[in-house]
Write a protein that holds these residues in place. Sequence first.
Motif, PDB file in Angstrom:
ATOM      1  N   UNK A 168       0.859  -1.292   0.062  1.00 26.86           N
ATOM      2  CA  UNK A 168       0.016   0.146   0.020  1.00 26.86           C
ATOM      3  C   UNK A 168       0.816   1.384   0.158  1.00 26.86           C
ATOM      4  N   UNK A 169       2.118   1.110   0.721  1.00 28.71           N
ATOM      5  CA  UNK A 169       2.942   2.349   0.734  1.00 28.71           C
ATOM      6  C   UNK A 169       3.452   2.656  -0.554  1.00 28.71           C
ATOM      7  N   UNK A 170       3.802   1.577  -0.976  1.00 35.19           N
ATOM      8  CA  UNK A 170       4.599   1.646  -2.525  1.00 35.19           C
ATOM      9  C   UNK A 170       3.385   2.220  -3.538  1.00 35.19           C
ATOM     10  N   UNK A 171       2.211   1.668  -3.323  1.00 39.41           N
ATOM     11  CA  UNK A 171       1.251   1.978  -4.487  1.00 39.41           C
ATOM     12  C   UNK A 171       0.870   3.601  -4.296  1.00 39.41           C
ATOM     13  N   UNK A 172       0.685   4.021  -2.896  1.00 43.94           N
ATOM     14  CA  UNK A 172       0.367   5.551  -2.772  1.00 43.94           C
ATOM     15  C   UNK A 172       1.518   6.339  -3.050  1.00 43.94           C
ATOM     16  N   UNK A 173       2.882   5.797  -3.002  1.00 42.58           N
ATOM     17  CA  UNK A 173       4.105   6.706  -3.307  1.00 42.58           C
ATOM     18  C   UNK A 173       4.037   6.707  -4.734  1.00 42.58           C
ATOM     19  N   UNK A 174       3.795   5.793  -5.590  1.00 42.74           N
ATOM     20  CA  UNK A 174       3.752   5.605  -7.150  1.00 42.74           C
ATOM     21  C   UNK A 174       2.755   6.830  -7.279  1.00 42.74           C
ATOM     22  N   UNK A 175       1.385   6.606  -6.942  1.00 41.91           N
ATOM     23  CA  UNK A 175       0.437   7.903  -7.520  1.00 41.91           C
ATOM     24  C   UNK A 175       0.885   9.311  -6.942  1.00 41.91           C
TER      25      UNK A 175
END
Length: 565
Positions: A300-307
């Motif tokens: 989740x952290x990775x995904x939000x960082x990407x966005x």
Amino acid sequence: MSYRAPVEQIQFMLRHVVPFADVAATERFAEATPETADAILNEAGKLTSNVLAPLNRNGDLTPARLENGVVRSSPGFADGFRAIAEGGWVGLAADPEYGGMGLPQALNMAVADMMSGANLALQLNPLLTQGQIEALEHHASDELKALYLPKLTSGEWSGTMNLTEPGAGSDVGALTTKAERNEDGTYSVTGQKIFITWGDSDVTENVCHLVLARLPDGAKGTRGISLFMVPKLIPDENGKPGRANSLKVVSLEEKLGIHGSPTCVMSFEGATGWLVGAEHKGMAAMFTMMNCARLGVGMQGVGVAEAALQQAVAYAQDRNQMGQIIQHPDVRRMLATARAEVFAARAIGLACATAIDMERATGDRDHAARAAFLTPIAKAYGTDVGVRVADMGVQVHGGMGYVEETGAAQYLRDVRITPIYEGTNGIQAMDLVGRKLSDGGDAAMRLLDEIFDGAKAAHHDHPDLTDPVLQAAETLREATQSLLERDLTLRFAGAVPYLSAFARVLGAHYHLRAARHGGGAHVALARVHILRVLPRAAAELQEALAGLDDLTALQDAHLAGDFAA
């Protein structure tokens, strides 16, 4: 700017950076061919970019609400979840016997990455359900599996985790929720739980709660806790949702972010429950769910960082202040460092997932040890990167990042919970230097050996990059050996910087792999990580070995600002 699922980045990583080919070569996961993996990732990319991402702002501006005892979801969330369920995404890695696809966790975590970047508040629902599926697969009776797993796997029903109580947060053993045996073999569960993610909703026809409670003869602490399945609606003789159970949503928390995810205070008032696993052994079953969720939270952290990073780059390209601000050295530093850290965090998470897959496919203890060692690193580093990058995104937007118009602030508000739930990052770090080093450091040293071997293999082509990695890995090895000679209290004092340093060195290792296979862009990105991110590991390891004396010398009153005490 709209979110674009990073499908090609993930495909590259599965081909060249983490050992996904080894997973696909096993008998258990033989169907996970490159063609199948690509098809799944492409379809997930379409779902997340085109269906889930457009709903993200709705969840923030129009939160879930409690009306007459029923939680009403944010606009469009029911349709979004229906798309997730009908696409089979909830059961991607679940047992085919109960309707799942039986595919590797590496693919499941890649999809979680994309779903989280598109809509974290909504993604939390399938994440918790997947964790419950995992716990039931490993610990439930055949009867409970047959009744609940098909419905959870299909997304018709959703699952929750009920640990936390007002007086028992990280200290789960202090819980007061009680369970009593009934003559018909069921149990009556009474107590209150807080922080229950998606504790109720109108997006599924039933909500299934896994609840920790203590039987009258349960010992104090965690050893005496049992786990119970407590559905919102008790299934009838045909397995359909029947009469309402004796439980209710007391209230919804008003939170900093993830407004579209209803965080419930739950009251169980003699609710009917069924035992999961053995009496007094509930923590073992719950830890199965939590470990699954911890890796998911890291992604989740990775995904939000990407966005957040995508939006920051787009803004920097559009914003003119003496030219496009993306050309300003400091803005470029922020964006490049963020991209390097997102890559590293994603690689660590997928490497952890492939280790889980290899252990399941082979039963090999070394793979199990690696998965266990990487889990707290993946969770803590992934979520720390999420917060750092989302914060950077606000900074790149300048004043426009501080107002809600751009949506940049939502990423920071949403992702800020991820270092807290499913075990705070401090607890993850203590787990790393405690339980995960209890093997005498064997799992850590095996990883370090792999890092050394990888750097030596890359030395011919990239000597300027490999020498710093070799030096950092050697410093990490020495620090690990020093920690092994210390008692737990001293280890805990330096646990957080030690975990961060290990993650930075691992990140450099995966960047080197990418540089060897990916050409100029990946070489350039590896150089950013190794020259700008990796050097921080040395300072963190110095802190990790600083001991406790400087911390204990300050009294509580001093920490409060009273230096006269």
